[in-house]
Each structure stands twice: as structure tokens, then as C-alpha cells.
Design a protein around this motif. Structure first.
Motif, mmCIF file in Angstrom:
data_model
loop_
_atom_site.group_PDB
_atom_site.id
_atom_site.type_symbol
_atom_site.label_atom_id
_atom_site.label_comp_id
_atom_site.label_asym_id
_atom_site.label_seq_id
_atom_site.Cartn_x
_atom_site.Cartn_y
_atom_site.Cartn_z
ATOM 1 N N THR A 69 0.857 -1.109 -0.084
ATOM 2 C CA THR A 69 0.055 -0.213 -0.051
ATOM 3 C C THR A 69 0.918 1.277 0.178
ATOM 4 O O THR A 69 1.968 1.265 0.389
ATOM 5 C CB THR A 69 -0.991 0.157 1.186
ATOM 6 N N GLY A 96 3.304 2.191 2.566
ATOM 7 C CA GLY A 96 2.606 1.566 3.929
ATOM 8 C C GLY A 96 3.565 0.817 4.779
ATOM 9 O O GLY A 96 4.807 0.816 4.464
ATOM 10 N N HIS A 145 1.958 0.188 -6.438
ATOM 11 C CA HIS A 145 1.420 -0.658 -5.031
ATOM 12 C C HIS A 145 0.145 -1.329 -5.491
ATOM 13 O O HIS A 145 -0.869 -0.781 -6.431
ATOM 14 C CB HIS A 145 1.481 0.378 -3.802
ATOM 15 N N ILE A 147 -2.528 -1.325 -3.433
ATOM 16 C CA ILE A 147 -3.555 -0.448 -3.218
ATOM 17 C C ILE A 147 -2.976 1.148 -2.771
ATOM 18 O O ILE A 147 -1.939 1.155 -2.206
ATOM 19 C CB ILE A 147 -4.104 -0.660 -1.648
ATOM 20 N N PHE A 149 -4.269 4.700 -1.414
ATOM 21 C CA PHE A 149 -5.106 5.382 -0.711
ATOM 22 C C PHE A 149 -4.861 7.134 -0.916
ATOM 23 O O PHE A 149 -3.814 7.600 -0.924
ATOM 24 C CB PHE A 149 -4.838 5.056 0.784
ATOM 25 N N LYS A 206 -4.114 -3.631 -8.946
ATOM 26 C CA LYS A 206 -4.093 -2.556 -8.079
ATOM 27 C C LYS A 206 -5.357 -1.935 -8.394
ATOM 28 O O LYS A 206 -6.114 -1.914 -8.901
ATOM 29 C CB LYS A 206 -2.843 -1.818 -8.529
ATOM 30 N N GLY A 318 -5.792 -4.827 3.489
ATOM 31 C CA GLY A 318 -4.789 -3.703 3.549
ATOM 32 C C GLY A 318 -5.223 -2.878 4.491
ATOM 33 O O GLY A 318 -4.305 -2.016 5.225
ATOM 34 N N GLN A 322 -2.803 -1.735 7.728
ATOM 35 C CA GLN A 322 -2.350 -0.481 7.868
ATOM 36 C C GLN A 322 -2.820 0.326 9.076
ATOM 37 O O GLN A 322 -2.597 1.577 9.288
ATOM 38 C CB GLN A 322 -2.396 0.390 6.403
#
Length: 383
Positions: A69, A96, A145, A147, A149, A206, A318, A322
């Protein structure tokens, strides 16, 4: 605490402070009444979700290993000087918690920055905010990555960019050309391509998701006729237990259709704009509470993610991985990125001081005039 309050109220008249404190207690009474209303109806509200099969547990999803992430965030600042405005914006990308660490190539640098002096104008902040959004989406699209954010809503870039483009075109029609306006227009084509990629999340390896901290949307509230003085996230904070989430539901539609102005008549840009608006109408939202020490997350996702349980499992895993540190009430990479970019406004005086020193080195006359012209009055900042 007493010492802190004395510093906080040192500049205020005593009578004003006393009146505000008394009114604050009245506000507390009102807020508590609203809070108790939700608490007293918690069982009924939870039953509504269960009857519609909206309430789920993450253990129902297939097991996946923790994905890689990263979090993206940005901020901007405009410092008002006597002679000019000092404008800056920056965006950062933070990986992450490790493990796991992303092994695929990640293009450096993991940040973008713009800083320039501009003439006085109250709308400069609107333009620089648009540049900031372009930088954030560029970093997000390039991140390899599993994910990525994003802070805020997936619809926020469209709103901010439309405001920025409208103001930039208004300046151009008046014959005003600025460096920040040129930067906005130069990055615009890339912004549309990156935004389309993020909104569609069509790659199966992804996904891009947004986690707005503040929202007024009430998709579930309108569906079940919940009290209107609380948004969905606030209500669900009292309903969802750790590891519970809601089934994806379509994002609330605005009263007016989405709109984005294009600075030129290029057919490619018009096509990208239409695809972006179409993708926004297909967004979904999930609410998820990974742990008992975290609030409920509002997660905005593309339809390609919402319609695939395996991708939802990766997403929730994820988020859970995290947000495993008590005391950090958002995913770790977003928390770190947010902390970093929030310091931009406070750092502007240091940048101004460096610029002032350079001006005094170049100037052969009275340097007092330079210090007057570079005197800062206030800094306006935001994300």
C-alpha cells in the motif's frame, strides 16, 4: 491543562471567555441529545442493515495475504506579502508499513512541488489548489502498489479542478497570465488521464480508493430514513463492530449533473472528460471498521472493485493491516503523508526568508526596501 488554557485565552477579554464557555456547555447539551438518540435506536438501525443484507464481516471474504500500500496527500499555501503573494503546493507519496514492501519499480521522486511568487489576487488559492490535485493524482497513478489510498473523496478532484480551470480561463480572458495558471494548464491533460485511470481501477493487480475524513453524504441515511443531523459515518460508528463492513452501495448522486470545463477544444480532452464523468456516476462506497480502536472508515471505490469480492477482500485486508496501531485512527501511510504536508504552511516563512536573503545579495541599494516588500502578513493554507 490549566496552564494551557491560560495561554490559549491570554489575548481574549475575560467576560468574552466566560460567555463562550457557558455557551459551549449549552452546545454540549444539544450534541448529547443527538448522540443519545442514535444510542437509543442502535439496535433498530442495526436490524435495518441486517434485513437488507448490507451488514457483513470480513471473515466471510476469501483470505488474502497483506497487500502493498501507499498513501497520497497534498497541501497548498499562499502567503500574503506587501509586494506580492508567495504561493506553494506539494504532494507526497508514502509507502505503508513493511512488510510487505513493494518490489516493483517505483519512480522517484515520491513527491511533487511548486513554488512561485504571484501578484496579489484573492483567487490564487483556487488555482494553486488545482495544481495540488494534479500533483496528487500524478503520484497516485504512478505508484505501483496493490492499493493506493487517497485522502478525501474521489469526486473532490473534479470539483477543485473545475473551480481552478474556470478561474484560470477568467484570468486569460482578462489578459492575465500567471505562472501558477500556466502550470495548471500544462498539467491538465495528464490530470485527466490519471483521474480516469484512478476512477476506473480496471487493472486487477492494483486499485485506487479514497478515504474522506469529513463527509456530508447520507446514502444509507436516505435509504433507511435515519436522523438527518448525522451523516452515515457518524451513525455507523455506533453500529458497526470490529471486522464488520457494509456491502457496496452506489455513491449519492448530486442534485446537478457533474461538470468539468476544458481549457481548449481538443477532442481528446473532451473524450477524457466524458469518460471521467461517466466513471464518477459508477462509484460505490463501503463502510468498514477494522479494529475497536479505529473509527468507521468511509471508502469510495470504483465499480470494478465493488463488483469483485476478491478485490474487496484485498482492500479490507490492506486497511486492517495498515490501521493496526492504536492511537493512529486512519491507515498508516495516509497518516504519515498528512502529517508531512500539513507542515507546508508553517515552512513558507523559511522559504520566504531564503528568497529574501538571495534578494539582498543581488541588490546594490537600500536593502530595507526589500525587507518591507517581503514582509509577510498572513498565510492561507489548505489541502
Amino acid at each position: 491543562m490549566e496552564k494551557s488554557n491560560k495561554i490559549l485565552f491570554a489575548e481574549l477579554p475575560e467576560a468574552l471567555v466566560e460567555e463562550m464557555l457557558s455557551k459551549s456547555e449549552q452546545v454540549g447539551d444539544k450534541l448529547y441529545d443527538a448522540f443519545k438518540e442514535i444510542q437509543n435506536n442502535k439496535a433498530r438501525l442495526r436490524e435495518q442493515l441486517e434485513q437488507k443484507n448490507i451488514l457483513k464481516k470480513d471473515t466471510e471474504l476469501p483470505y488474502v495475504s497483506p497487500p502493498t500500500t501507499c498513501g497520497i496527500d497534498g497541501s497548498y499555501a499562499v502567503e500574503k506579502l506587501l509586494a506580492t503573494d508567495f504561493v506553494a503546493c506539494a504532494a507526497v507519496s508514502i509507502e505503508g508499513l513493511t512488510p510487505p514492501s513493494e518490489k516493483r519499480f517505483w519512480e522517484k521522486p515520491y513527491h511533487r512541488v511548486f513554488i512561485y511568487p504571484e501578484k496579489h489576487d484573492p483567487d490564487t488559492g483556487t488555482i494553486i489548489r488545482g495544481v495540488m490535485m494534479e500533483m496528487e493524482l500524478e503520484l497516485a497513478a504512478k505508484a505501483p502498489h496493490d492499493i493506493v489510498f487517497l485522502d478525501g473523496s474521489l469526486t473532490t478532484p473534479l470539483i477543485y479542478m473545475n473551480q481552478a480551470i474556470n478561474k484560470m480561463l477568467e484570468w486569460k480572458n482578462e489578459g492575465i497570465y500567471t505562472e501558477v495558471g500556466e502550470e495548471l494548464e500544462k498539467r491538465f491533460g495528464g490530470f485527466l488521464e490519471d483521474y480516469k485511470t484512478i476512477l476506473e481501477s480496471s487493472r486487477t493487480d492494483k486499485m485506487w480508493v479514497s478515504l474522506p475524513k469529513y463527509t456530508t453524504r447520507r446514502e444509507l441515511g436516505k435509504m433507511f430514513n435515519w436522523p438527518s443531523h448525522y451523516d452515515d459515518r457518524a451513525v455507523l460508528n455506533t453500529i458497526l463492530l470490529p471486522s464488520e463492513f457494509t456491502s457496496p452501495i452506489p455513491l449519492e448522486k448530486p442534485q446537478q449533473t457533474w461538470h468539468l470545463r476544458i481549457p481548449s477544444n481538443e477532442k481528446k480532452l473532451e473524450t477524457l472528460k466524458d469518460e471521467i464523468i461517466s466513471a464518477i456516476t459508477r462509484l460505490y462506497v463501503i463502510y468498514y471498521r477494522p479494529h475497536n480502536w479505529t473509527p468507521v472508515f468511509r471508502i469510495e471505490i470504483a465499480s470494478s472493485v465493488a463488483e469483485n469480492n476478491s478485490r474487496i477482500a484485498i482492500l479490507l485486508q490492506g486497511l486492517k493491516y495498515q490501521s493496526g496501531t492504536p492511537g493512529i485512527i486512519e491507515p498508516y501511510p495516509l497518516y504519515i503523508a498528512d502529517r508531512m504536508v500539513k507542515h507546508l504552511g508553517g515552512a513558507i516563512p523559511a522559504f520566504r526568508q531564503t528568497a529574501t536573503r538571495r534578494m539582498t545579495e543581488l541588490h546594490k541599494g537600500d536593502i530595507g526596501e526589500i525587507f518591507f516588500s517581503m514582509h509577510g502578513y498572513r498565510t492561507e493554507s489548505g489541502r
